[in-house]
Design a protein around this motif. Structure first.
Motif, PDB file in Angstrom:
ATOM      1  N   ASN A  10       0.788  -1.211   0.141  1.00 18.52           N
ATOM      2  CA  ASN A  10      -0.216   0.148   0.107  1.00 18.52           C
ATOM      3  C   ASN A  10       0.764   1.208   0.049  1.00 18.52           C
ATOM      4  N   GLY A  11       1.935   1.027  -0.248  1.00 19.15           N
ATOM      5  CA  GLY A  11       2.929   2.646  -0.261  1.00 19.15           C
ATOM      6  C   GLY A  11       3.881   2.537  -1.283  1.00 19.15           C
ATOM      7  N   PHE A  12       4.628   3.672  -1.152  1.00 18.20           N
ATOM      8  CA  PHE A  12       6.063   3.872  -2.135  1.00 18.20           C
ATOM      9  C   PHE A  12       7.016   3.340  -1.501  1.00 18.20           C
ATOM     10  N   THR A  13       8.059   2.870  -2.461  1.00 18.93           N
ATOM     11  CA  THR A  13       9.272   2.343  -1.932  1.00 18.93           C
ATOM     12  C   THR A  13      10.155   3.637  -1.744  1.00 18.93           C
ATOM     13  N   LEU A  14      11.280   3.541  -0.768  1.00 16.93           N
ATOM     14  CA  LEU A  14      12.165   4.808  -0.874  1.00 16.93           C
ATOM     15  C   LEU A  14      12.549   5.039  -2.139  1.00 16.93           C
ATOM     16  N   LEU A  15      13.098   4.275  -3.246  1.00 15.70           N
ATOM     17  CA  LEU A  15      13.647   4.420  -4.555  1.00 15.70           C
ATOM     18  C   LEU A  15      12.484   5.091  -5.570  1.00 15.70           C
ATOM     19  N   GLU A  16      11.265   4.883  -5.303  1.00 19.92           N
ATOM     20  CA  GLU A  16      10.065   5.653  -5.880  1.00 19.92           C
ATOM     21  C   GLU A  16      10.166   6.951  -5.541  1.00 19.92           C
ATOM     22  N   VAL A  17      10.092   7.174  -4.119  1.00 18.19           N
ATOM     23  CA  VAL A  17      10.017   8.311  -3.899  1.00 18.19           C
ATOM     24  C   VAL A  17      11.100   9.366  -4.004  1.00 18.19           C
ATOM     25  N   MET A  18      12.599   8.651  -4.379  1.00 19.25           N
ATOM     26  CA  MET A  18      13.644   9.495  -4.628  1.00 19.25           C
ATOM     27  C   MET A  18      13.609   9.797  -6.120  1.00 19.25           C
ATOM     28  N   VAL A  19      13.037   8.902  -6.836  1.00 22.43           N
ATOM     29  CA  VAL A  19      12.872   9.517  -8.533  1.00 22.43           C
ATOM     30  C   VAL A  19      12.115  10.467  -8.560  1.00 22.43           C
ATOM     31  N   LEU A  21      11.239  12.843  -6.293  1.00 23.69           N
ATOM     32  CA  LEU A  21      11.990  14.065  -5.934  1.00 23.69           C
ATOM     33  C   LEU A  21      13.004  14.590  -6.983  1.00 23.69           C
ATOM     34  N   VAL A  22      13.614  13.599  -7.561  1.00 23.63           N
ATOM     35  CA  VAL A  22      14.536  14.153  -8.565  1.00 23.63           C
ATOM     36  C   VAL A  22      13.857  14.823  -9.797  1.00 23.63           C
ATOM     37  N   ILE A  23      12.687  14.102 -10.097  1.00 25.39           N
ATOM     38  CA  ILE A  23      11.683  14.855 -11.338  1.00 25.39           C
ATOM     39  C   ILE A  23      11.260  16.251 -10.983  1.00 25.39           C
ATOM     40  N   VAL A  24      10.835  16.045  -9.896  1.00 32.32           N
ATOM     41  CA  VAL A  24      10.348  17.474  -9.253  1.00 32.32           C
ATOM     42  C   VAL A  24      11.378  18.680  -9.404  1.00 32.32           C
ATOM     43  N   GLY A  25      12.433  18.067  -8.842  1.00 33.35           N
ATOM     44  CA  GLY A  25      13.693  19.088  -8.807  1.00 33.35           C
ATOM     45  C   GLY A  25      13.998  19.636  -9.919  1.00 33.35           C
ATOM     46  N   ILE A  26      14.194  18.630 -10.971  1.00 32.97           N
ATOM     47  CA  ILE A  26      14.698  19.029 -12.349  1.00 32.97           C
ATOM     48  C   ILE A  26      13.509  19.901 -13.002  1.00 32.97           C
ATOM     49  N   SER A  27      12.278  19.779 -12.828  1.00 33.82           N
ATOM     50  CA  SER A  27      11.264  20.638 -13.249  1.00 33.82           C
ATOM     51  C   SER A  27      11.216  22.009 -12.510  1.00 33.82           C
ATOM     52  N   ILE A  28      11.571  22.056 -11.395  1.00 33.55           N
ATOM     53  CA  ILE A  28      11.700  23.236 -10.726  1.00 33.55           C
ATOM     54  C   ILE A  28      12.990  24.222 -11.167  1.00 33.55           C
ATOM     55  N   GLY A  29      13.814  23.535 -11.497  1.00 30.21           N
ATOM     56  CA  GLY A  29      15.300  23.764 -12.068  1.00 30.21           C
ATOM     57  C   GLY A  29      14.911  24.741 -13.258  1.00 30.21           C
ATOM     58  N   ILE A  30      14.029  23.826 -14.556  1.00 31.53           N
ATOM     59  CA  ILE A  30      14.041  24.236 -15.446  1.00 31.53           C
ATOM     60  C   ILE A  30      13.061  25.320 -15.512  1.00 31.53           C
ATOM     61  N   PHE A  31      12.228  25.473 -14.449  1.00 34.24           N
ATOM     62  CA  PHE A  31      11.213  26.601 -14.341  1.00 34.24           C
ATOM     63  C   PHE A  31      11.937  27.821 -14.380  1.00 34.24           C
ATOM     64  N   PHE A  32      12.729  27.837 -13.199  1.00 29.96           N
ATOM     65  CA  PHE A  32      13.413  29.231 -12.550  1.00 29.96           C
ATOM     66  C   PHE A  32      14.296  29.499 -13.738  1.00 29.96           C
ATOM     67  N   SER A  33      14.854  28.578 -14.489  1.00 26.88           N
ATOM     68  CA  SER A  33      15.905  29.076 -15.821  1.00 26.88           C
ATOM     69  C   SER A  33      15.078  29.834 -16.622  1.00 26.88           C
ATOM     70  N   LEU A  34      14.113  29.420 -16.822  1.00 27.27           N
ATOM     71  CA  LEU A  34      13.079  30.135 -17.822  1.00 27.27           C
ATOM     72  C   LEU A  34      12.831  31.400 -17.586  1.00 27.27           C
ATOM     73  N   ILE A  35      12.606  31.393 -16.261  1.00 19.94           N
ATOM     74  CA  ILE A  35      12.134  32.879 -15.757  1.00 19.94           C
ATOM     75  C   ILE A  35      13.418  33.680 -15.638  1.00 19.94           C
ATOM     76  N   GLY A  36      14.615  33.144 -15.393  1.00 18.98           N
ATOM     77  CA  GLY A  36      15.930  34.151 -15.617  1.00 18.98           C
ATOM     78  C   GLY A  36      16.014  34.740 -16.906  1.00 18.98           C
ATOM     79  N   ASN A  37      15.993  33.689 -18.024  1.00 18.39           N
ATOM     80  CA  ASN A  37      16.116  34.242 -19.335  1.00 18.39           C
ATOM     81  C   ASN A  37      15.372  35.068 -19.762  1.00 18.39           C
ATOM     82  N   SER A  38      13.874  34.807 -19.396  1.00 19.32           N
ATOM     83  CA  SER A  38      12.895  35.656 -19.651  1.00 19.32           C
ATOM     84  C   SER A  38      13.245  37.207 -18.949  1.00 19.32           C
TER      85      SER A  38
END
Length: 145
Positions: A10-19, A21-38
């Motif tokens: 009924n839950g997520f494994t530690l590996l799934e949670v880490m993956v 978080l990495v996807i969310v981190g990369i998405s946030i990085g790309i978003f702030f990069s776009l704002i800076g370029n803009s």
């Protein structure tokens, strides 16, 4: 129906949670990069607009004859130069195109084909304004007295 006895999944494994978080981190990085370029692009556009407005203003001042900065008399015409309050140099050159064309014609040559010579009307003046890499060239006609 069978009843399985095993692990409860009924839950997520530690590996799934880490993956995740990495996807969310990369998405946030790309978003702030776009704002800076803009914002950098917006600064460049604002600077270009400011330079264009200054160049247009200097051209209009020259047309009205109220360009009261340093004036240099040259062989081709008058040159006005100055520096803005921000330290930006500008230059407006005024060339009498009628006089320039007449000076280029050699009336002593007999083989000159007069039909190929293009002379602008009297009072034809070219204003060339340069401010921060922006160049505006304006031709205007004034009545000669």
């Amino acid at each position: 129906m069978r009843n399985f006895k095993g692990k409860d999944n009924n839950g997520f494994t530690l590996l799934e949670v880490m993956v995740a978080l990495v996807i969310v981190g990369i998405s946030i990085g790309i978003f702030f990069s776009l704002i800076g370029n803009s914002s950098r692009l917006r600064e460049k556009i604002d600077r270009h607009t400011e330079l264009l407005l200054l160049a247009r203003t200097k051209t209009e001042e020259a047309l009205l004859g109220i360009l009261g900065e340093k004036k240099i008399k040259g062989n081709e015409g008058n040159i006005f130069e100055g520096i803005t309050k921000d330290g930006l140099p500008w230059r407006v050159s005024e060339v009498d195109k009628y006089k320039e064309a007449k000076d280029k014609i050699d009336f002593h040559k007999k083989d000159t084909d007069e039909s190929s010579i293009e002379i602008p009307p009297k009072g034809t003046t070219l204003l060339s304004t340069i401010v921060g890499g922006i160049r505006i060239e304006t031709i205007f006609f004034s009545e000669e007295s």
